[in-house]
Design a protein around this motif. Structure first.
Motif, short mmCIF file in Angstrom:
data_model
loop_
_atom_site.label_atom_id
_atom_site.label_comp_id
_atom_site.label_asym_id
_atom_site.label_seq_id
_atom_site.Cartn_x
_atom_site.Cartn_y
_atom_site.Cartn_z
N LEU A 282 0.84 -1.21 0.00
CA LEU A 282 0.00 0.00 0.00
C LEU A 282 0.87 1.25 0.00
CD1 LEU A 282 -2.74 -1.06 2.58
CD2 LEU A 282 -2.88 -1.07 0.09
N VAL A 283 1.96 1.21 0.78
CA VAL A 283 2.90 2.34 0.79
C VAL A 283 3.39 2.56 -0.64
CG1 VAL A 283 5.13 3.15 1.67
CG2 VAL A 283 3.62 1.82 3.16
N ASN A 284 3.65 1.45 -1.32
CA ASN A 284 4.18 1.56 -2.68
C ASN A 284 3.15 2.11 -3.67
OD1 ASN A 284 4.62 -0.18 -5.46
ND2 ASN A 284 6.36 0.97 -4.69
N LEU A 285 1.89 1.73 -3.50
CA LEU A 285 0.85 2.31 -4.37
C LEU A 285 0.82 3.82 -4.21
CD1 LEU A 285 -2.46 0.22 -4.21
CD2 LEU A 285 -1.01 0.67 -6.21
N ASN A 286 0.95 4.25 -2.95
CA ASN A 286 0.96 5.68 -2.65
C ASN A 286 2.12 6.36 -3.39
OD1 ASN A 286 -0.24 7.83 -1.06
ND2 ASN A 286 1.70 7.85 0.05
N THR A 287 3.28 5.69 -3.42
CA THR A 287 4.44 6.24 -4.14
C THR A 287 4.17 6.28 -5.64
OG1 THR A 287 5.90 5.31 -2.47
CG2 THR A 287 6.93 5.96 -4.53
N GLN A 288 3.64 5.17 -6.17
CA GLN A 288 3.44 5.09 -7.62
C GLN A 288 2.44 6.12 -8.13
OE1 GLN A 288 3.11 1.37 -9.73
NE2 GLN A 288 3.68 0.24 -7.89
N LEU A 289 1.55 6.59 -7.25
CA LEU A 289 0.57 7.60 -7.69
C LEU A 289 1.26 8.89 -8.15
CD1 LEU A 289 -2.28 6.94 -5.12
CD2 LEU A 289 -2.58 7.02 -7.60
N VAL A 290 2.49 9.14 -7.65
CA VAL A 290 3.21 10.35 -8.09
C VAL A 290 4.57 10.08 -8.71
CG1 VAL A 290 2.15 12.04 -6.55
CG2 VAL A 290 4.09 10.73 -5.75
N ASN A 291 5.09 8.88 -8.53
CA ASN A 291 6.48 8.66 -8.91
C ASN A 291 6.59 7.47 -9.86
OD1 ASN A 291 9.19 8.14 -9.09
ND2 ASN A 291 9.55 8.07 -6.88
N PRO A 292 6.91 7.73 -11.14
CA PRO A 292 6.98 6.62 -12.10
C PRO A 292 8.09 5.63 -11.79
CG PRO A 292 7.69 8.70 -13.11
CD PRO A 292 7.19 9.03 -11.75
N SER A 293 9.11 6.06 -11.00
CA SER A 293 10.20 5.13 -10.66
C SER A 293 9.87 4.32 -9.41
CB SER A 293 11.50 5.89 -10.39
OG SER A 293 11.82 6.69 -11.47
N GLY A 294 8.75 4.63 -8.76
CA GLY A 294 8.42 3.96 -7.50
C GLY A 294 8.23 2.47 -7.69
N SER A 295 8.99 1.67 -6.95
CA SER A 295 8.87 0.21 -7.06
C SER A 295 8.86 -0.40 -5.67
CB SER A 295 10.07 -0.38 -7.78
OG SER A 295 10.16 0.13 -9.05
#
Ligand SMILES: C[S@@+](CC[C@H](N)C(=O)[O-])C[C@H]1O[C@@H](n2cnc3c(N)ncnc32)[C@H](O)[C@@H]1O
Length: 333
Positions: A282-295
């Protein structure tokens, strides 16, 4: 197999954002700082905050229901949680957590678009890294909130007695570093972050009386020479960058580390041996909502990166909640 959740649990999950919004708006109104000066009636609060009584009574009642406020014949007053963490005058103020969550809230309404397009749904500039001072403060105060949880655990998790210097790479305004330094008075630490973070760092170091032992170095951790230290901390950096950048960052920290020193990754990682860390998806989904490099990163990935950077004795440890530490030692040669 676990027993199925009941209808009440599902209702709770379906409406969890009610709690979040009620708290976020109360923080935005600075209601808890107002109540820190003394109890107040509905009428007084409406007059001071310029609010309508009918929805305000419901908001205050809701805050009582979740234990944030208390109500008696003198009016509404802060409960212990609000008094400790949500009064702006408190040294432990963590209201900033709600400011960033409030900014993220509309992004979560576009979750399906993220899933269908794979594209971020918000501008990363909203995190403040591109010069928006208010957005950077909002971000830094949230990092401080996270530090309030991880910092004490980190201060207790390592043997700091023989360490004299520590660098917190991408340490934001220095919340985690400050907690470690406050717990170990012989230590001197440097927070390395973007130059725009300097005023927020100075403000915190001054407020905590740590300015003499807590230094700031502004720069680009991918390009600039990193200062030497006996412990290098990389906190919550691994989910923000692609694999090449992560390995580069770990290698650069390993290079700057003194021989015999310890490299510490502290992050919201997936640990295959700890099912509770699944929350980090879930933390990662939150990151991916703004960061295309978020993995999503795992403890296994991080341990491999530390070994590739030449660290020995690499180990994974649970820290607090769903947070993990991955540690390694730089050989003395
Ligand atoms: C996700 S935050 C982590 C903050 C903190 N370490 C923690 O554990 O919560 C990432 C931090 O890295 C900093 N940062 C991002 N890019 C950077 C760069 N190129 N050079 C230095 N710092 C950078 C950001 O300003 C931010 O404070």
């Amino acid at each position: 197999m676990n027993a199925p959740a009941g209808p009440a649990d599902l209702f709770q999950a379906a409406t969890a954002f009610w709690h979040s919004r009620v708290l976020a708006v109360a923080v935005e109104l600075d209601l808890f700082s107002l109540l820190a000066t003394g109890p107040a009636s509905l009428e007084e609060l409406c007059a001071r905050l310029r609010l309508h009584p009918q929805p305000t009574e419901a908001l205050l009642g809701g805050l009582c229901a979740i234990g944030i406020l208390e109500h008696d014949e003198h009016g509404y007053r802060n409960g212990p949680t609000a008094a400790t963490w949500l009064d702006r005058a408190s040294p432990d103020y963590l209201g900033g957590l709600f400011a960033l969550a409030g900014w993220q809230f509309p992004l979560w309404t576009r979750l399906r678009d993220l899933l269908e397009t794979g594209q971020p749904q918000g501008d990363r500039a909203g995190l403040g890294f591109d010069g928006d001072a208010l957005a950077l403060r909002r971000f830094a105060e949230t990092a401080e909130g996270l530090a309030a949880d991880c910092g004490p655990a980190l201060a207790a998790a390592l043997d700091w007695s023989a360490v004299t210097s520590v660098v917190d790479l991408g340490g934001a305004r220095g919340g985690t570093l400050a907690t470690v330094l406050a717990a170990h008075s012989h230590l001197v630490g440097t927070c390395f972050d973007i130059p725009a973070m300097a005023p927020l760092f100075d403000e915190l170091a001054g407020r905590l009386g740590l300015a003499e032992r807590m230094l700031f170095r502004g720069g680009d951790f991918f390009a600039d020479v990193l200062p030497p230290a006996e412990v290098y901390l990389l906190g919550h950096l691994m989910s923000d960058w692609d694999e090449e950048r992560c390995t580069d960052l770990v290698a650069r920290a390993a290079e700057a580390l003194e021989p015999g020193g310890t490299l510490v990754v502290l992050d919201s990682l997936i640990d295959p041996d700890r099912p509770s860390t699944a929350r980090n998806w879930l933390v990662n989904l939150n990151t991916q909502l703004v960061n295309p490099s978020g993995s999503v990163r795992s403890t296994v990935d991080c341990a491999d990166w530390l070994r590739s950077a030449g660290m020995s004795g690499v180990q994974v440890r649970a820290l607090v909640g769903s947070e993990s530490l991955v540690l390694g030692t730089k050989p003395r040669r």
